[in-house]
Structure formats: structure tokens, C-alpha cells
Design a protein around this motif. Structure first.
Motif, PDB file in Angstrom:
ATOM      1  N   GLY A   1      -0.019  -9.400  -9.070  1.00 42.52           N
ATOM      2  CA  GLY A   1      -1.104  -8.756  -8.335  1.00 42.52           C
ATOM      3  C   GLY A   1      -1.856  -7.771  -9.213  1.00 42.52           C
ATOM      4  O   GLY A   1      -1.500  -7.539 -10.374  1.00 42.52           O
ATOM      5  N   TRP A   2      -2.905  -7.195  -8.654  1.00 39.20           N
ATOM      6  CA  TRP A   2      -3.655  -6.156  -9.358  1.00 39.20           C
ATOM      7  C   TRP A   2      -2.740  -4.973  -9.672  1.00 39.20           C
ATOM      8  O   TRP A   2      -1.813  -4.656  -8.902  1.00 39.20           O
ATOM      9  CB  TRP A   2      -4.814  -5.662  -8.500  1.00 39.20           C
ATOM     10  CG  TRP A   2      -6.008  -6.563  -8.461  1.00 39.20           C
ATOM     11  CD1 TRP A   2      -6.300  -7.517  -7.520  1.00 39.20           C
ATOM     12  CD2 TRP A   2      -7.108  -6.585  -9.391  1.00 39.20           C
ATOM     13  NE1 TRP A   2      -7.494  -8.132  -7.808  1.00 39.20           N
ATOM     14  CE2 TRP A   2      -8.021  -7.575  -8.954  1.00 39.20           C
ATOM     15  CE3 TRP A   2      -7.401  -5.853 -10.543  1.00 39.20           C
ATOM     16  CZ2 TRP A   2      -9.207  -7.851  -9.628  1.00 39.20           C
ATOM     17  CZ3 TRP A   2      -8.584  -6.124 -11.229  1.00 39.20           C
ATOM     18  CH2 TRP A   2      -9.467  -7.120 -10.763  1.00 39.20           C
TER      19      TRP A   2
ATOM     20  N   ARG B   1     -11.037  -0.765  -8.902  1.00 37.90           N
ATOM     21  CA  ARG B   1     -11.445  -2.163  -9.112  1.00 37.90           C
ATOM     22  C   ARG B   1     -10.668  -3.080  -8.165  1.00 37.90           C
ATOM     23  O   ARG B   1     -11.236  -3.997  -7.563  1.00 37.90           O
ATOM     24  CB  ARG B   1     -11.199  -2.534 -10.568  1.00 37.90           C
ATOM     25  CG  ARG B   1     -11.694  -3.889 -10.982  1.00 37.90           C
ATOM     26  CD  ARG B   1     -11.479  -4.097 -12.483  1.00 37.90           C
ATOM     27  NE  ARG B   1     -12.316  -3.217 -13.274  1.00 37.90           N
ATOM     28  CZ  ARG B   1     -11.864  -2.308 -14.141  1.00 37.90           C
ATOM     29  NH1 ARG B   1     -10.548  -2.154 -14.309  1.00 37.90           N
ATOM     30  NH2 ARG B   1     -12.703  -1.570 -14.827  1.00 37.90           N
ATOM     31  N   ALA B   2      -9.381  -2.840  -8.051  1.00 39.59           N
ATOM     32  CA  ALA B   2      -8.565  -3.645  -7.139  1.00 39.59           C
ATOM     33  C   ALA B   2      -9.055  -3.508  -5.707  1.00 39.59           C
ATOM     34  O   ALA B   2      -9.200  -4.508  -4.986  1.00 39.59           O
ATOM     35  CB  ALA B   2      -7.101  -3.214  -7.243  1.00 39.59           C
ATOM     36  N   GLY B   3      -9.310  -2.278  -5.277  1.00 36.90           N
ATOM     37  CA  GLY B   3      -9.814  -2.067  -3.928  1.00 36.90           C
ATOM     38  C   GLY B   3     -11.122  -2.777  -3.683  1.00 36.90           C
ATOM     39  O   GLY B   3     -11.332  -3.397  -2.628  1.00 36.90           O
TER      40      GLY B   3
ATOM     41  N   PHE C   1      -7.439   5.449 -12.121  1.00 32.43           N
ATOM     42  CA  PHE C   1      -8.456   5.279 -11.078  1.00 32.43           C
ATOM     43  C   PHE C   1      -9.297   4.024 -11.275  1.00 32.43           C
ATOM     44  O   PHE C   1      -9.541   3.275 -10.320  1.00 32.43           O
ATOM     45  CB  PHE C   1      -9.370   6.500 -11.025  1.00 32.43           C
ATOM     46  CG  PHE C   1     -10.582   6.295 -10.154  1.00 32.43           C
ATOM     47  CD1 PHE C   1     -10.463   6.188  -8.767  1.00 32.43           C
ATOM     48  CD2 PHE C   1     -11.842   6.180 -10.723  1.00 32.43           C
ATOM     49  CE1 PHE C   1     -11.579   5.980  -7.964  1.00 32.43           C
ATOM     50  CE2 PHE C   1     -12.964   5.979  -9.936  1.00 32.43           C
ATOM     51  CZ  PHE C   1     -12.831   5.876  -8.554  1.00 32.43           C
ATOM     52  N   ASP C   2      -9.750   3.766 -12.483  1.00 29.55           N
ATOM     53  CA  ASP C   2     -10.638   2.628 -12.709  1.00 29.55           C
ATOM     54  C   ASP C   2     -10.020   1.322 -12.230  1.00 29.55           C
ATOM     55  O   ASP C   2     -10.685   0.510 -11.573  1.00 29.55           O
ATOM     56  CB  ASP C   2     -11.003   2.512 -14.192  1.00 29.55           C
ATOM     57  CG  ASP C   2     -11.986   3.579 -14.641  1.00 29.55           C
ATOM     58  OD1 ASP C   2     -12.538   4.283 -13.768  1.00 29.55           O
ATOM     59  OD2 ASP C   2     -12.199   3.713 -15.859  1.00 29.55           O
ATOM     60  N   MET C   3      -8.748   1.101 -12.543  1.00 30.71           N
ATOM     61  CA  MET C   3      -8.113  -0.162 -12.175  1.00 30.71           C
ATOM     62  C   MET C   3      -7.818  -0.225 -10.678  1.00 30.71           C
ATOM     63  O   MET C   3      -8.018  -1.269 -10.035  1.00 30.71           O
ATOM     64  CB  MET C   3      -6.834  -0.378 -12.977  1.00 30.71           C
ATOM     65  CG  MET C   3      -6.302  -1.799 -12.886  1.00 30.71           C
ATOM     66  SD  MET C   3      -7.388  -2.989 -13.710  1.00 30.71           S
ATOM     67  CE  MET C   3      -6.919  -2.695 -15.429  1.00 30.71           C
TER      68      MET C   3
ATOM     69  N   PHE D   1     -14.725  -5.627 -14.956  1.00 30.41           N
ATOM     70  CA  PHE D   1     -14.414  -7.033 -14.692  1.00 30.41           C
ATOM     71  C   PHE D   1     -13.950  -7.169 -13.255  1.00 30.41           C
ATOM     72  O   PHE D   1     -13.685  -6.173 -12.563  1.00 30.41           O
ATOM     73  CB  PHE D   1     -13.359  -7.566 -15.669  1.00 30.41           C
ATOM     74  CG  PHE D   1     -12.023  -6.857 -15.593  1.00 30.41           C
ATOM     75  CD1 PHE D   1     -11.010  -7.331 -14.773  1.00 30.41           C
ATOM     76  CD2 PHE D   1     -11.774  -5.727 -16.363  1.00 30.41           C
ATOM     77  CE1 PHE D   1      -9.776  -6.699 -14.719  1.00 30.41           C
ATOM     78  CE2 PHE D   1     -10.542  -5.085 -16.321  1.00 30.41           C
ATOM     79  CZ  PHE D   1      -9.540  -5.570 -15.492  1.00 30.41           C
ATOM     80  N   GLY D   2     -13.884  -8.393 -12.787  1.00 35.18           N
ATOM     81  CA  GLY D   2     -13.501  -8.635 -11.408  1.00 35.18           C
ATOM     82  C   GLY D   2     -12.672  -9.892 -11.256  1.00 35.18           C
ATOM     83  O   GLY D   2     -12.173 -10.461 -12.239  1.00 35.18           O
TER      84      GLY D   2
END
Length: 267
Positions: free
Chosen positions: A28-29, A179-181, A174-176, A67-68
Motif C-alpha cells: 500500500g501507500w 499524496r496517498a490521501g 507529509f508529502d507522501m 506522482f500519482g
């Protein structure tokens, strides 16, 4: 044996065992492939087992920009190509399931089965969507992440589980998490639910959902009702207590996957 792919963003993955179809373990993320260490070691003697780290995770390279989810699909495709596997069964933890579904769309019959582990496979409940939004708020994300960790570890003291959540997942900032959210919210907004997305795959593909949480009997009953009308779908409740059953009952999961992949794929 761990390998690194020569590409713009190098993706690190582990390749164990031989034969096809090959299992492709997708974490998972905000977590590395360590979550699959026990499971991959258990399946490798009988099924080739590939496990990767997404870009920006684990031992894979971090890209310079944002990225996504679509980029994670490309990561998985690059591992499949590098490994030379002709037929693959994605085994996706939680919201990596969205990547697995897209792999089936792109590769068709090369993806003979889909296995999902501990996923919110029905429509996302409003409190969960609120959590996803809070993870994208610089002033609230850390508290929200801590609440998730506390919930996932409540009443549990398995060393591997505690280490994975606190140290591995806790290493992402925070960035990751934002991004996951963002990416998980977008997936539910577009598809409605994983089950709805799966109904649009044509032809249908055999799907197995193995999960431990939540304990709510209604969650299992809803999936069983769906299975009654969609024979390509099956579900099993695991004898585990956490959101990361691969770190608790790897043997049970391996046995279920091995039995599942010998089924004939849907026509």
C-alpha cells in the motif's frame, strides 16, 4: 535476489522462486515491500514471487516531482517487463488494489486472477473519506497519521507489526501521506467502490478478497451477497486481528492464494 530497473525512476524489487503465473506483491501507500517478506518467502517454493517498492518508497528511487497512482501502474508494468513474467497474479495490499485493477485493464488475460488483502472494497464510509482529507492538511496530517497508527496497533504487540507501522510507515512525511490521501480519494470518487470497478472489467476475472478488519459481520455479509450474484468474486475472513494480516498469518494467506490461482480463469 533484489534487482534495480534501469529507467528514469529505478524500481527495486525482489524475485524469488520459479514458474507461472508469478505472484506480484503490491504494498500500500506509505509502506515498503517488507510487509510481504514473510508471505513471499512462504509462497516462493511453489510460486514465483515478485515484490516491489513503489517509487519514493523503500529501496526504489525517489522522483524529483509529484506522482500519482498512474505512475504506480507504470512501476508495476516495468517490474513485469523486467522479470519476463508472461502471466501474473497481482496480490495487492489495501489501496494498491486500484493498481491491480488497472493492470488487468491493460494486460488482459496476462492477469489471470486478482487477490486483494484487507481493502475497503465497498463504498468508502464518510469517516474514512474525512481521514483522507485530513492527511492532505499540513496542520492536521501528523495527528491523523498518529490516530491511524494507534488504531492499527490497538491491543496488538506483534514485534514485526509494530516495527512496520511505527518505523517503516512512520518514515514517510507529509508529502507522501498527503499524496496517498489525494490518490485514494480520487479513486473512490471516480469508481464508487472497488466492487463497482470490478464489475466493469470485461471479461470478468476471478477475484479473491482476504481480510482481517473490520470485524463487523455486516461487512462480510455484504461481500457474500455480492459473490452470490457475481460468481467470479470470493471472500474469506482471516484469523488475524490487524490491518496487516501478512505479518500475522502468512501461512494462511499463502495457502488461500495457492488454492485460488489453480482455478481456471473466467472466460
Amino acid at each position: 535476489m533484489a534487482e534495480d530497473l534501469s529507467q528514469v525512476t529505478r524500481i527495486s524489487y525482489t524475485d524469488q522462486g520459479q514458474g507461472e503465473p508469478a505472484l506480484l506483491f503490491l504494498p500500500g501507500w506509505c509502506g515498503s515491500r517488507k510487509v510481504f517478506d514473510q508471505l513471499a518467502a512462504t509462497t516462493a517454493p511453489r510460486l514465483r514471487s515478485l515484490s516491489l517498492d513503489w517509487r519514493g518508497h523503500g529501496q526504489s528511487e525517489s522522483p524529483r516531482g509529484d506522482f500519482g497512482s498512474i505512475d504506480l501502474v507504470e512501476d508495476a508494468l516495468s517490474v513485469i517487463e523486467s522479470s519476463g513474467a508472461a502471466h501474473v497474479v497481482p496480490v495487492a495490499l489495501s489501496h494498491a488494489g486500484w493498481v491491480a485493477i488497472e493492470l488487468r485493464r491493460r494486460l488482459g488475460s496476462r492477469i489471470s486472477h486478482l487477490v486483494f488483502l484487507d481493502w475497503i472494497i465497498l463504498e468508502a464510509p464518510p469517516p474514512f473519506l474525512e481521514v483522507l482529507q485530513s492527511l492532505q492538511d499540513p496542520s492536521h496530517w501528523h495527528q491523523t497519521r498518529q490516530q491511524l497508527f494507534d488504531m492499527w496497533l490497538h491491543g496488538l504487540d506483534t514485534p514485526e507489526l509494530v516495527q512496520y507501522v511505527r518505523e517503516d510507515m512512520g518514515s514517510y512525511g507529509f508529502d507522501m501521506w498527503a499524496r496517498a490521501g489525494r490518490e485514494i480519494s480520487a479513486a473512490y470518487a471516480q469508481a464508487g467502490s472497488p466492487l463497482q470497478a470490478l464489475t466493469h472489467l470485461a471479461p470478468a476475472v476471478p477475484v479473491l478478497h482476504l481480510y482481517a478488519q473490520p470485524e463487523d459481520p455486516a461487512y462480510l455479509a455484504a461481500q457474500q451477497a455480492f459473490a452470490a450474484n457475481h460468481p467470479w468474486f470470493s471472500v474469506s475472513k482471516l484469523a488475524a486481528r490487524s490491518h496487516f494480516p501478512t505479518l500475522e498469518v502468512a501461512d494462511q494467506i499463502a495457502a488461500a492464494i495457492e488454492q485460488f490461482v489453480v482455478q481456471e480463469p473466467a472466460a
